[in-house]
Design a protein around this motif. Structure first.
Motif, PDB file in Angstrom:
ATOM      1  N   THR A 177      -7.853   0.192  -6.494  1.00 22.39           N
ATOM      2  CA  THR A 177      -7.183   0.834  -5.370  1.00 22.39           C
ATOM      3  C   THR A 177      -8.202   1.330  -4.356  1.00 22.39           C
ATOM      4  OG1 THR A 177      -5.433   1.575  -6.871  1.00 22.39           O
ATOM      5  CG2 THR A 177      -5.530   2.601  -4.694  1.00 22.39           C
TER       6      THR A 177
ATOM      7  N   VAL B 196      -8.856   2.247   0.212  1.00 20.16           N
ATOM      8  CA  VAL B 196      -8.239   2.588   1.492  1.00 20.16           C
ATOM      9  C   VAL B 196      -8.784   1.736   2.633  1.00 20.16           C
ATOM     10  CG1 VAL B 196      -7.909   4.466   3.173  1.00 20.16           C
ATOM     11  CG2 VAL B 196      -7.814   4.963   0.727  1.00 20.16           C
TER      12      VAL B 196
ATOM     13  N   ARG C 165      -5.297  -2.608  -1.442  1.00 16.57           N
ATOM     14  CA  ARG C 165      -5.447  -1.577  -0.416  1.00 16.57           C
ATOM     15  C   ARG C 165      -4.188  -0.718  -0.312  1.00 16.57           C
ATOM     16  NH1 ARG C 165      -6.844  -2.723   5.982  1.00 16.57           N
ATOM     17  NH2 ARG C 165      -7.273  -0.553   6.567  1.00 16.57           N
ATOM     18  N   CYS C 166      -4.408   0.592  -0.112  1.00 14.11           N
ATOM     19  CA  CYS C 166      -3.276   1.504   0.047  1.00 14.11           C
ATOM     20  C   CYS C 166      -3.505   2.362   1.285  1.00 14.11           C
ATOM     21  CB  CYS C 166      -3.096   2.379  -1.195  1.00 14.11           C
ATOM     22  SG  CYS C 166      -4.396   3.631  -1.426  1.00 14.11           S
ATOM     23  N   SER C 167      -2.495   3.098   1.677  1.00 15.22           N
ATOM     24  CA  SER C 167      -2.612   3.989   2.833  1.00 15.22           C
ATOM     25  C   SER C 167      -3.262   5.306   2.396  1.00 15.22           C
ATOM     26  CB  SER C 167      -1.233   4.277   3.408  1.00 15.22           C
ATOM     27  OG  SER C 167      -0.481   5.076   2.498  1.00 15.22           O
TER      28      SER C 167
ATOM     29  N   GLU D 218      -0.803   7.269   0.409  1.00 11.67           N
ATOM     30  CA  GLU D 218      -0.634   6.793  -0.968  1.00 11.67           C
ATOM     31  C   GLU D 218      -1.811   7.224  -1.843  1.00 11.67           C
ATOM     32  OE1 GLU D 218       1.914   2.660  -0.351  1.00 11.67           O
ATOM     33  OE2 GLU D 218      -0.226   2.687   0.148  1.00 11.67           O
ATOM     34  N   ALA D 219      -3.019   7.215  -1.279  1.00  9.15           N
ATOM     35  CA  ALA D 219      -4.192   7.654  -2.027  1.00  9.15           C
ATOM     36  C   ALA D 219      -4.070   9.127  -2.400  1.00  9.15           C
ATOM     37  CB  ALA D 219      -5.460   7.418  -1.202  1.00  9.15           C
TER      38      ALA D 219
ATOM     39  N   LEU E  95      -1.599   9.538  -5.207  1.00 10.04           N
ATOM     40  CA  LEU E  95      -2.167   9.143  -6.504  1.00 10.04           C
ATOM     41  C   LEU E  95      -2.969  10.277  -7.114  1.00 10.04           C
ATOM     42  CD1 LEU E  95      -3.416   5.483  -5.892  1.00 10.04           C
ATOM     43  CD2 LEU E  95      -1.742   6.215  -7.617  1.00 10.04           C
TER      44      LEU E  95
END
Length: 314
Positions: free
Chosen positions: A271, A273, A281-283, A286-287, A290
């Protein structure tokens, strides 16, 4: 990769549930945030961008700073003269730094006379991966499934979580349980003596005995725990700058393949950014979600102490 803005910031550390430490002023592109008590299983050191967004220490910090000058980013996990075996947690979301645990106990490196703990600032190159499914062409052994390890030999004692720019000088190939575990020798570009160091022979010239001590340290550091001496490729010979840079570049390609889902990444959390086109990839939101989903650290656990004994080995 999406280029990060060349901004300078003040690095500040926080401890959740405890009084904040005094701000630590370091010129850096990154912020750090501590959770839990040091030397406890709950301890985590998370990384943030200057915008305050959580990022992965493994995936979101660029490896290369200046390609023509061969400057690289190093993430400092373990300051010189300390014993706690801290490392980037490859399997946890956003890959914070934590203390290694073996057989249910926090891991501390023993003091082997005349050395107190680690004899360099120790850490890792972000965006590198020693692929455990691929044999290294130089050692004929697979990788150890971690980012590439870095030994920084400058005169300053750095801090956990520092992200510094280093020059690569050479490398040593440790063979750990049949896996290649490269140790890249570097120096901080901001070290007062950095201008004197350009290749591995300069370490021999200006820091006589340091490479011999490094080889001996890696050979013996597991012996107090009842394990045999470590082995090395090339009979323990240090390879030069050009060789070391090729090792790092190859591990960067392995990391790219992993982040693009072109190979088996096992239990590693990919994971991120900032890695463009990565399916992992996450926003930033979202990070944060988590990390906030992780249970709050217990502040009542007993904090382990660093290794105080000295070991005298023949």
């Amino acid at each position: 990769m999406r280029a990060l803005l060349p901004l300078l910031s003040v690095v500040r550390g926080w401890r959740v549930g405890a009084a904040a430490r005094p701000p630590r002023r370091v010129m850096s592109l990154y912020l750090t945030e501590e959770r839990g008590l040091p030397h406890s299983e709950d301890y985590r050191l998370f990384f943030k961008s200057v915008a305050g967004h959580y990022i992965s220490a493994f995936h979101d910090i660029p490896l290369k700073v200046d390609s023509p000058k061969n400057l690289f980013n190093m993430v400092v996990e373990i300051p010189r003269w300390t014993n706690a075996k801290m490392e980037i947690s490859t399997e946890e979301p956003m890959n914070p730094i934590k203390q290694d645990v073996k057989s249910g106990k926090l891991r501390f490196i023993p003091n082997i006379f005349p050395h107190k703990g680690y004899i360099w600032n120790y850490g890792a190159f972000p965006q590198t991966w020693e692929d455990p499914y691929q044999k290294d062409k130089n050692t004929n052994c697979t990788g150890d499934n971690d980012p590439v390890d870095v030994c920084e030999i400058g005169s300053k004692v750095l801090s956990r979580g520092d992200v510094i720019q280093v020059k690569i000088l050479g490398t040593l190939a440790l063979i750990d349980q049949g896996a290649t575990d490269w140790k890249i020798i570097t120096i901080n570009v901001n070290d007062p003596e950095a201008e004197k160091f350009h290749d591995i022979d300069d370490v021999k010239k200006f820091k006589p005995g340091y490479l011999e001590a490094t080889l001996n340290w890696f050979r013996l550091y597991k012996v107090p725990d009842g394990k045999p001496e470590n082995k090395f490729a090339f009979n323990g010979e240090f390879k030069n700058k050009a060789f070391a840079i090729e090792v790092v570049n190859n591990s960067h390609e392995c990391w790219k393949a992993m982040l693009m889902k072109k190979c088996d990444h096992g239990a590693i959390s990919c994971t991120n950014v900032h890695v463009c086109d990565s399916p992992f990839r996450c926003s930033p939101e979202e990070a944060r979600s988590l990390i906030e989903s992780v249970p709050a650290p217990s502040m009542s656990k007993e904090v382990s102490k660093e290794e105080e004994r000295w070991h005298f080995l023949d």
